[in-house]
Design an enzyme around this catalytic site. Structure first.
Site, PDB file in Angstrom:
ATOM      1  N   SER A 119      44.372  48.639  50.871  1.00 58.07           N
ATOM      2  CA  SER A 119      43.417  48.213  49.843  1.00 58.07           C
ATOM      3  C   SER A 119      43.834  48.724  48.471  1.00 58.07           C
ATOM      4  O   SER A 119      43.417  48.179  47.459  1.00 58.07           O
ATOM      5  CB  SER A 119      42.032  48.793  50.113  1.00 58.07           C
ATOM      6  OG  SER A 119      41.611  48.492  51.387  1.00 58.07           O
ATOM      7  N   HIS A 140      45.878  41.304  52.677  1.00 59.41           N
ATOM      8  CA  HIS A 140      44.636  42.086  52.541  1.00 59.41           C
ATOM      9  C   HIS A 140      43.453  41.314  53.106  1.00 59.41           C
ATOM     10  O   HIS A 140      43.007  40.320  52.521  1.00 59.41           O
ATOM     11  CB  HIS A 140      44.419  42.423  51.056  1.00 59.41           C
ATOM     12  CG  HIS A 140      43.297  43.368  50.810  1.00 59.41           C
ATOM     13  ND1 HIS A 140      42.420  43.230  49.771  1.00 59.41           N
ATOM     14  CD2 HIS A 140      42.907  44.482  51.483  1.00 59.41           C
ATOM     15  CE1 HIS A 140      41.533  44.215  49.814  1.00 59.41           C
ATOM     16  NE2 HIS A 140      41.812  44.982  50.841  1.00 59.41           N
ATOM     17  N   GLU A 152      43.901  38.030  50.838  1.00 58.54           N
ATOM     18  CA  GLU A 152      44.727  38.082  49.629  1.00 58.54           C
ATOM     19  C   GLU A 152      46.176  38.294  50.069  1.00 58.54           C
ATOM     20  O   GLU A 152      46.458  39.246  50.807  1.00 58.54           O
ATOM     21  CB  GLU A 152      44.288  39.235  48.708  1.00 58.54           C
ATOM     22  CG  GLU A 152      42.935  39.003  48.060  1.00 58.54           C
ATOM     23  CD  GLU A 152      42.491  40.178  47.182  1.00 58.54           C
ATOM     24  OE1 GLU A 152      41.974  39.928  46.074  1.00 58.54           O
ATOM     25  OE2 GLU A 152      42.628  41.348  47.602  1.00 58.54           O
ATOM     26  N   ASN A 190      38.685  43.264  44.541  1.00 57.44           N
ATOM     27  CA  ASN A 190      38.144  44.587  44.228  1.00 57.44           C
ATOM     28  C   ASN A 190      38.218  44.907  42.735  1.00 57.44           C
ATOM     29  O   ASN A 190      37.394  45.658  42.215  1.00 57.44           O
ATOM     30  CB  ASN A 190      38.848  45.671  45.059  1.00 57.44           C
ATOM     31  CG  ASN A 190      38.401  45.602  46.510  1.00 57.44           C
ATOM     32  OD1 ASN A 190      37.331  45.074  46.818  1.00 57.44           O
ATOM     33  ND2 ASN A 190      39.222  46.100  47.410  1.00 57.44           N
TER      34      ASN A 190
END
Ligand SMILES: NC(=O)c1ccc[n+]([C@@H]2O[C@H](COP(=O)([O-])OP(=O)(O)OC[C@H]3O[C@@H](n4cnc5c(N)ncnc54)[C@H](O)[C@@H]3O)[C@@H](O)[C@H]2O)c1
Length: 283
Positions: A119, A140, A152, A190
């Site tokens: 992450s 991801h 992702e 994120n």
């Protein structure tokens, strides 16, 4: 490139979910962890998840048995030797991941693609630990993996076009929607999501509205399915703080400064749902 055999490293929350969806898509899976207990727990989590799918009529008992039958577990790195595509989903620690990637490259075929579900670690930096960084990519997933549609696909500076294209194709094969992202802290989701949560904490700290009102505002006014403060409680306030600290450090930009209230709540040990209290109480 034909991909049939997936190696997964790390049988925690993410690795078990990734194993489940790969096996459900008809792929052969080898799930590797250093802990036998983690492997047993992963199989039991996958089995319960599939039981729910049987109950709701999405699959039948025979299909469930087929999916479980396609998942092999091992504590040996050598068990990954015949994998066409390896997904690393071990504990989020830079040195550990670098070591795992080196060990993996030493045992897998030279045509195999190696991906990381990290992450927060730079894909370019992780790729530099390999002899062939062109076959390394970020993949991801989002938690819970069987439920969330997005993947992702992150290109490090040396990731090749074919590695990135094959990773997108695999994501689609296992029922996900890929988006292509250039390597950068927090990637895309994120990078947008966590500063929004941080801003909601500033709004609370500034006394503009209560937690309930802030969350109602974003649900009713921006059509978000969950308010930012309730989401922070779900993710864990410590995780939100760590992500903001990474942004603040890596971008060297004050717009990413963590809200003091977020830090104070982490210092107090009120981390959200996992501790029973955060912006809301869960007891
Ligand atoms: N939890 C999330 O919401 C989420 C979302 C997206 C990405 N990720 C990323 O996925 C990765 C895994 O996260 P998680 O939440 O599943 O963690 P977790 O703690 O649930 O599982 C990690 C697993 O890795 C295993 N492990 C440790 N060292 C190992 C080694 N040398 N070889 C094989 N296995 C090893 C541990 O025994 C453990 O079972 C992390 O990089 C994390 O950043 C997590």
């Amino acid at each position: 490139m034909h991909i049939q055999h997936i190696g997964i490293i790390g049988a925690g929350q993410m690795g078990s979910g990734i194993a489940q969806i790969c096996a459900s898509a008809g792929l052969d899976v080898t799930l590797r962890d250093v802990s036998d207990e983690a492997l047993q727990r992963a199989l039991s989590v996958i089995s319960s998840g599939l039981d729910r799918a049987v109950k709701s009529g999405k699959i039948n008992a025979e299909q469930k048995a087929g999916i479980i039958g396609r998942i092999r577990t091992s504590t040996e790195i050598g068990a990954l030797a015949s994998s066409d595509f390896i997904i690393e989903a071990a504990t989020e620690q830079l040195e550990l991941k670098q070591r795992i990637l080196k060990e993996t490259e030493a045992v897998v075929k030279s045509s195999a693609i190696i991906a990381s579900n990290t992450s927060s670690v730079s894909i370019t930096k992780l790729g530099a630990s390999l002899t062939s960084p062109e076959r390394f990519v970020g993949m991801h997933f989002f938690n819970p993996v069987p439920v969330m549609s997005l993947v992702e696909v992150i290109r490090g500076i040396r990731t090749s076009d074919s590695t990135s294209d094959t990773t997108r194709m695999l994501a689609e094969k296992i029922g996900k929607t890929p988006i292509s992202v250039r390597n950068s802290p927090g990637f895309v989701v994120n990078r947008i999501l966590v500063p929004m949560i941080n801003e909601a904490v500033f709004v609370l700290q500034d006394g503009l509205a209560t937690a309930e009102e802030i969350d109602a505002g974003m649900k009713l006014g921006a059509n978000h399915p969950i308010g930012p403060l309730a989401l922070a409680d779900l993710i864990g306030l410590d995780t939100c703080l760590t992500v903001m600290e990474v942004f603040y450090r890596d971008f060297n930009d004050p717009k990413y400064r963590p809200a003091p209230l977020l830090r104070e709540m982490v210092d107090a040990g009120t981390l959200g749902r996992k501790t029973g209290s955060g912006f809301y109480q869960y007891v």
